[in-house]
Design an enzyme around this catalytic site. Structure first.
Site, PDB file in Angstrom:
ATOM      1  N   GLY A   1      44.516  37.741   7.892  1.00  0.00           N
ATOM      2  CA  GLY A   1      44.164  36.383   8.323  1.00  0.00           C
ATOM      3  C   GLY A   1      44.667  35.986   9.600  1.00  0.00           C
TER       4      GLY A   1
ATOM      5  N   ASP B   1      37.865  39.912  19.347  1.00  0.00           N
ATOM      6  CA  ASP B   1      38.328  39.225  20.589  1.00  0.00           C
ATOM      7  C   ASP B   1      39.750  38.486  20.280  1.00  0.00           C
ATOM      8  OD1 ASP B   1      36.004  39.717  22.319  1.00  0.00           O
ATOM      9  OD2 ASP B   1      34.948  38.322  21.044  1.00  0.00           O
ATOM     10  N   GLY B   2      39.857  37.962  19.182  1.00  0.00           N
ATOM     11  CA  GLY B   2      40.992  37.449  18.951  1.00  0.00           C
ATOM     12  C   GLY B   2      42.151  38.263  18.749  1.00  0.00           C
TER      13      GLY B   2
ATOM     14  N   GLU C   1      59.393  43.318  17.930  1.00  0.00           N
ATOM     15  CA  GLU C   1      59.919  42.962  16.619  1.00  0.00           C
ATOM     16  C   GLU C   1      58.840  42.684  15.710  1.00  0.00           C
ATOM     17  OE1 GLU C   1      61.254  41.397  19.166  1.00  0.00           O
ATOM     18  OE2 GLU C   1      63.239  42.153  19.496  1.00  0.00           O
TER      19      GLU C   1
ATOM     20  N   ASP D   1      77.535  35.964  23.523  1.00  0.00           N
ATOM     21  CA  ASP D   1      76.201  36.178  24.011  1.00  0.00           C
ATOM     22  C   ASP D   1      75.631  34.799  24.238  1.00  0.00           C
ATOM     23  OD1 ASP D   1      75.829  38.631  24.502  1.00  0.00           O
ATOM     24  OD2 ASP D   1      75.033  39.217  22.567  1.00  0.00           O
TER      25      ASP D   1
HETATM   26  C1  TPP Z   1      46.961  34.320  14.367  1.00  0.00           C
HETATM   27  C2  TPP Z   1      45.673  33.523  14.407  1.00  0.00           C
HETATM   28  N1  TPP Z   1      45.405  32.409  15.142  1.00  0.00           N
HETATM   29  C3  TPP Z   1      44.262  31.761  15.124  1.00  0.00           C
HETATM   30  C4  TPP Z   1      43.386  32.042  14.080  1.00  0.00           C
HETATM   31  C5  TPP Z   1      42.368  31.067  13.866  1.00  0.00           C
HETATM   32  N2  TPP Z   1      41.092  31.898  14.109  1.00  0.00           N
HETATM   33  C6  TPP Z   1      40.107  32.495  13.347  1.00  0.00           C
HETATM   34  S1  TPP Z   1      39.036  33.438  13.848  1.00  0.00           S
HETATM   35  C7  TPP Z   1      39.429  32.892  15.432  1.00  0.00           C
HETATM   36  C8  TPP Z   1      38.422  33.339  16.854  1.00  0.00           C
HETATM   37  C9  TPP Z   1      38.410  34.726  16.761  1.00  0.00           C
HETATM   38  O1  TPP Z   1      37.449  35.081  17.576  1.00  0.00           O
HETATM   39  P1  TPP Z   1      36.968  36.531  17.544  1.00  0.00           P
HETATM   40  O2  TPP Z   1      38.152  37.223  17.127  1.00  0.00           O
HETATM   41  O3  TPP Z   1      36.139  36.828  18.678  1.00  0.00           O
HETATM   42  O4  TPP Z   1      35.999  36.599  16.221  1.00  0.00           O
HETATM   43  P2  TPP Z   1      34.545  36.043  16.335  1.00  0.00           P
HETATM   44  O5  TPP Z   1      34.339  34.802  16.650  1.00  0.00           O
HETATM   45  O6  TPP Z   1      33.888  37.056  17.128  1.00  0.00           O
HETATM   46  O7  TPP Z   1      34.034  36.357  14.745  1.00  0.00           O
HETATM   47  C10 TPP Z   1      40.407  32.142  15.514  1.00  0.00           C
HETATM   48  C11 TPP Z   1      41.106  31.472  16.762  1.00  0.00           C
HETATM   49  C12 TPP Z   1      43.698  33.096  13.177  1.00  0.00           C
HETATM   50  N3  TPP Z   1      42.920  33.452  11.953  1.00  0.00           N
HETATM   51  N4  TPP Z   1      44.845  33.921  13.378  1.00  0.00           N
HETATM   52 MG    MG Z   2      34.612  37.443  18.873  1.00  0.00          MG
END
Ligand code: TPP
Ligand code: MG
Length: 675
Positions: free
Chosen positions: A117, A156-157, A413, A471
């Site tokens: 997720g 992309d994410g 980490e 520290d």
């Molecule tokens: C750590 C995290 N941040 C935010 C999200 C919310 N989120 C789910 S999908 C997405 C956009 C992802 O874009 P991409 O990876 O390109 O997937 P696509 O739109 O191409 O299916 C976001 C911001 C998440 N799931 N996990």
């Molecule tokens: Mg994408």
């Protein structure tokens, strides 16, 4: 087998139809990415992924990790084609009690190794799994592990998430040529297009990081096939296949114009007439979209036959190895059964008045010798977090030698934690990882995933309190214990505290804490250790009681006027304070609480015996007072907790103890004030 491209395209369209239909029916979910990635997953499952349809747990199987868990409709649809889910189950996407959840974590019986997720973690889980496969190949000699390929799917994410840098570095420096990662580069995200937020050359970036990179059209089955072939032949490097994909491939709007490459398809059903137009465009029946085409059925029936002969051959190799290595084969079975290892703890002898991090090193040293499938990691702090107790008995894993058992993760980490989770998901190994407690903040998202998935990863956190004062405040944990103890309050779906959190009071309690950690194969364990030396508890202390989470320390008085409660080194501060109180005739009970979560699991009778209702409680914690506030419920109203309520300060720790009131004298004064 090389299938007809037309059939492959038809199968990919079938996946697109199913994914779009499941989201449409659920009235929620993510169709666009799933539709764009269908070509890759279809080629992978119909021609490359090696698994045993009859034995999902087969240890030598290839594994597919889906980093963008929001694309689960794509995976579920694919798994429908291979019979792991029914079309009816797919039609129940995201509903209460349905096996087709949103962002599924893992369910090996159903063919789900993992979907993440939280974007970014998932592909690093795959990297951890690839490390585990290399480790098992080297440590067992079973030829099956060298044949395993770990496939990761990233979007992309995941590429944008910082963790991808750490993962890419590790995969490259360890030469993980058993890892093939597909990047679904569709230029579209949730609320932006990639061009709005990045202008990097991702191919050049991964090449610079030491990866083998292939760039293709990600919706072209022939190019996907060729790329996977090429990737499988690469030696000494992980491979990234960058596939330019079309978000929402084949989708049409209400008015019949293209709905492709549109952010709106990321996270919402296509909707109404757009859905109808899309399904028709893809060759499906909008009235009855949940169908598998006949030629697609045949494609996967043929693959099932092919897999039968592939696994027969692989089992024959494994059996030949097992016949030649019966002891190792038996051991391997135990490793994958997930049972707690047998450890002879009598060999661990603790030095008097030692720091608990050093006491932990003594335990780790024994574990390195006795638990051959344990992998211990550190984020470049092994000599400080004392995981070097383990390292000294083995050697670091390197690109050319996976015969060691220490994973030098570098300063990363979260990446380290995710790699350990991936190892655990792979199975067959027991991962542990160490760093300073204050940097647990960098690891929380992974701890949460390990907790949710009930994975027995051991988190070792040292330098547990403000006593790292020299520290300065940046390095002094204050609220970290409260944060991690929240995970003890949060129960997993099996009804247990989702993480076992142990902060032992001194050296011998540390051995007990490690015993509990190694016996705990059903949740993660957090071990919190001191940097500084701590006085041992009084003679005659019954350490077997540590397993109850809280117990009465030796030397406590009968019918006490006050019950003093603490964990970690504060217990010994209470002991010295009690000496002063006793001179005044005050009767004191001292309760050591390495884990309140574990204590609350004990029968009420036991809890009452240790801390009777109405007791006058004095608690002392080097963290936030909330760490011990649970003990005030039902206590005498004059009870109080002495804790730290601000960030720390820069000074030698003994000065901080004085200034902040962590002394015998202050225990005396505070207790006197409530009597
Ligand atoms: C750590 C995290 N941040 C935010 C999200 C919310 N989120 C789910 S999908 C997405 C956009 C992802 O874009 P991409 O990876 O390109 O997937 P696509 O739109 O191409 O299916 C976001 C911001 C998440 N799931 N996990
Ligand atoms: Mg994408």
């Amino acid at each position: 087998m090389t299938n007809d491209i037309k059939v492959l395209n038809h199968a990919a369209d079938n996946i697109r139809i199913l994914a779009a239909a499941a989201v449409e029916k659920a009235k929620s979910g993510h169709p666009g990415g799933a539709m764009g990635g269908a070509d890759f997953i279809n080629v992978l499952y119909s021609e490359y992924l090696q698994y045993d349809p009859k034995n999902p747990e087969w240890v030598g199987r290839d594994r597919f990790f889906l980093d963008p868990g929001h694309m689960a409709p794509m995976l579920y649809s694919q798994l429908c084609l291979i019979g792991k889910f029914t079309l009816d189950e797919l039609a129940q996407l995201r509903q209460w009690g349905s096996p087709t959840t949103g962002h599924p974590e893992y369910e090996i019986a159903r063919g789900i190794e993992n979907t993440s997720g939280p974007l970014g973690q998932g592909h690093v889980f795959a990297i951890g799994a690839a490390i585990a496969a290399k480790f098992l190949a080297a440590h067992t000699g079973n030829p099956t592990f060298a044949k395993e390929t770990i496939y990761a799917y990233i979007s992309d994410g995941g590429i944008e998430e910082e963790i991808s840098q750490g993962g890419a570095r590790i995969a490259s420096s360890l030469g993980l040529d058993n890892l093939i990662m597909f990047y679904d580069s569709n230029d579209i995200q949730l609320s932006t297009e990639t061009k709005d937020v990045m202008n990097e050359d991702t191919a050049a970036k991964y090449r610079a990081l030491g990866w083998y990179v292939i760039e293709i059209n990600g919706n072209d089955a022939a190019q996907i096939r060729k790329a996977i072939e090429e990737a499988k032949s690469v030696k000494g490097q992980p491979t990234l296949i960058i596939g330019k994909c079309i978000m929402g491939k084949g989708a049409l709007k209400e008015d019949g114009t293209s709905y492709e490459a549109n952010c709106k398809t990321h996270g919402a059903p296509l909707g109404g007439q757009a859905f109808v137009n899309t399904i028709k465009n893809l060759g499906g029946d909008p009235e009855k979209p949940f169908q598998i085409f006949d030629d697609v059925k045949e494609l996967y029936a043929n693959r099932a036959k092919e897999l039968e002969s592939i696994v027969t051959e692989r089992y024959a190799e494994e059996n030949a190895w097992a016949a030649a290595n019966p002891d190792k084969a038996k051991q391997l079975e135990e490793w994958f059964a997930g049972k707690a290892p047998k450890v002879d703890w009598s060999v661990v002898s603790q030095k008097a008045n030692d720091a608990t991090r050093s006491a932990s090193a003594a335990c780790l040293s024994a574990l390195a010798e006795q638990v051959p499938n344990m992998i211990c990691a550190s984020a470049d702090l092994s000599n400080s977090d004392k995981t070097d107790g383990f390292l000294k008995k083995t050697r670091a894993l390197t690109k050319d030698d996976f015969g060691g058992a220490f994973f030098q993760a570098g300063v990363a980490e979260l990446t380290m934690a995710c790699c350990c989770i991936g190892m655990s998901l792979h199975g067959g190994v027991i991962p542990a990882c160490g760093t300073f407690f204050v940097f647990s903040d960098y690891m929380k998202p992974a701890v949460r995933m390990a907790a949710l998935m009930q994975l027995p990863v051991k988190f070792i956190w040292t330098h547990d309190a403000f006593r790292v004062g020299e520290d300065g405040p940046t390095h002094e944990p204050v609220e970290q214990e409260a944060q991690i103890r929240l995970m003890e309050k949060l129960h997993n779906h099996a009804g247990k505290p989702s993480v076992l959190v142990l902060r032992p009071a001194e050296a011998k309690e540390t051995t007990e804490a490690w015993k509990l950690a190694m016996d705990n194969m059903s949740t993660p364990t957090a071990l919190i250790f001191s940097r500084q030396n701590i006085n041992d508890l009084p003679e005659g202390n019954d350490y077997s009681q540590v397993s109850k989470g809280a117990y009465i320390v030796a030397g406590s008085d009968e019918n006490p006027d006050v019950v003093c409660v603490a964990s970690g080194s504060e217990v010994s501060t209470l002991v010295s304070g009690a000496e002063l109180l006793r001179k005044d005739g005050v009767k004191v009970r001292i309760v050591s609480v390495p884990s309140e979560g574990l204590f609350r699991e004990q029968p009420m009778e036991y809890q009452q015996k240790i801390i009777p209702v109405g007791s006058k409680i004095f608690g002392m914690t080097a963290g936030l007072p909330v760490n011990l506030q649970g003990f005030l419920i039902g206590a005498d109203p004059k009870s109080k907790i002495w804790g730290l309520e601000s960030f720390g300060f820069s000074a030698p720790y003994k000065v901080l103890d004085e200034k902040l009131g962590y002394t015998a004298e202050n225990v005396y004064n505070q207790v006197k004030s409530i009597l």
